[in-house]
Design an enzyme around this catalytic site. Structure first.
Site, mmCIF file in Angstrom:
data_model
loop_
_atom_site.group_PDB
_atom_site.id
_atom_site.type_symbol
_atom_site.label_atom_id
_atom_site.label_comp_id
_atom_site.label_asym_id
_atom_site.label_seq_id
_atom_site.Cartn_x
_atom_site.Cartn_y
_atom_site.Cartn_z
ATOM 1 N N GLY A 197 -22.790 -24.325 -54.021
ATOM 2 C CA GLY A 197 -23.209 -24.027 -55.418
ATOM 3 C C GLY A 197 -23.018 -25.015 -56.424
ATOM 4 O O GLY A 197 -21.834 -25.731 -56.226
ATOM 5 N N CYS A 198 -23.674 -25.074 -57.599
ATOM 6 C CA CYS A 198 -22.959 -26.013 -58.773
ATOM 7 C C CYS A 198 -21.901 -25.675 -59.191
ATOM 8 O O CYS A 198 -20.976 -26.692 -59.464
ATOM 9 C CB CYS A 198 -24.254 -26.017 -59.816
ATOM 10 S SG CYS A 198 -24.610 -24.310 -60.469
#
EC number: 1.2.1.38
Length: 359
Positions: free
Chosen positions: A161-162
């Protein structure tokens, strides 16, 4: 340079019309070796690419098709899955059976067990039936700067994920060396609205989020457990940390500030900078800034680069780590292609932008 045959570098993008898919198409349109040969979608099936995104060029005006595993396998060697959480798992096992190598941008294979995923993604686990625990164990967590060897030979890479990307890159070297305490880790992160995806949501309307900044999911954000899992693996001891995300009124960009207490209060900021430099010296996708210079999200916008900075507060022995990325590039599509490059035997940065346009 790759030993791969160019004929075996055909890529399918599944979920082409979302923000992730659009970035993938844009980046791959300039890639010297990969060729997009299949576009998969649900709502957009039957449409030509130029009807969906006339602002992104394509050498071939492909028609978006239903994501049928047999059809994908006939047209591609790699599949980039940019699908909602849970949906990737319905396609991945069938693609693996057909020897398609996959980079999955969802969270479906980021956890080392299906049970862990179900505990975090409760709603999705009731919607999608899954029996692929073995794939969860076999999947490679795709932080390229850390897992290059495993990524190179993997058949399934789970793109982080970011928020985990921006938070783990500065933190992991210190956990790996045992230089910070495992207790009391705090991550304060801020991201633009594109992190919420392309589907309409009330809180992402301009009139709702403009001229405002707000925390959300203060307890139990899904990325908390993802960060904790990787931090635990790197440190070798169980880690629980505090993670608080915030929505800021900008389209793209992510800033993460990590607070950790140094085991040796005598370490200076320059000492700690040397630690980061040692870990990322050979990686052009991570840049360590001089002590006292703190990055702006704009510095990393439109690039596949993470900019890291740090400081040490001698009053309390606390290490402060700052990281910025473009959430749609290094935090999503760019990192996916970086993983794809490694899987195909290319250099990390091939075909990826490393310099921003400013301002």
């Amino acid at each position: 340079m790759s030993l791969s045959n160019n004929n075996s570098n055909r890529v399918a993008i599944i979920g082409a019309s979302g923000y992730g898919g659009l970035q993938l198409m844009r980046l791959l349109s300039d890639h010297p070796h990969f060729k997009v040969t299949f576009l998969g979608g649900n709502k957009t099936a039957g449409n030509k690419w130029h009807q969906i995104a006339p602002f992104i060029k394509s050498s071939e005006d492909l028609t978006v098709r239903k994501a049928d595993p047999e059809d994908i396998a006939e047209h591609a060697d790699f599949a980039l899955l940019s699908l909602p959480n849970g949906l990737s798992s319905q396609l991945t096992p069938e693609l693996i059976k057909r020897n398609i190598r996959i980079v999955d941008l969802s969270a479906d294979y980021r956890y080392r067990s299906l049970y862990q995923w179900k505990q975090v993604y409760v709603k999705e686990s009731t919607k999608y039936i899954r029996n692929d625990d073995s794939l969860c164990r076999e999947a490679t967590y795709g932080i390229p700067e850390w897992n290059e060897g495993d990524i190179r030979k993997s058949k399934l890479v789970a793109c982080p994920g970011c928020f985990p990307t921006a938070s783990l890159l500065p933190l992991m070297p210190f956990l790996k060396q045992g230089l910070v305490e495992n207790e009391g880790l705090i991550i304060d992160a801020k991201s633009g609205t594109s992190g919420g995806g392309r589907e309409p949501k009330e809180h992402l309307l301009l009139s709702e989020c403009s001229e405002s900044i707000a925390p959300y999911s203060v307890l139990g954000h899904r990325h908390t457990s993802e960060i904790e899992q990787q931090a635990t693996l790197v440190s070798g001891t169980p880690i629980q940390l505090q993670f608080t995300p915030h929505l800021v009124p900008m389209v793209r960009g992510l800033l993460s500030t990590v607070y950790a207490r140094l085991r040796d209060p005598g370490l200076t900021a320059e000492d700690c900078k040397t630690v980061l430099e040692a870990f990322y010296r050979s990686h052009s996708t991570v840049e360590i800034l001089p002590v006292g210079i703190y990055p702006s999200t704009k510095w990393a916008r439109y690039t596949n680069k993470a900019l890291l900075s740090l400081q040490v507060d001698k009053r309390n022995g606390r290490l402060i780590l700052v990281s910025v990325i473009d959430n749609l590039i290094k935090g999503q599509a760019g990192q996916a292609i970086q993983n794809l490059n490694i899987m195909a035997g290319f250099s990390h940065e091939l075909g990826l932008p490393l310099t921003t346009f400013y301002p």
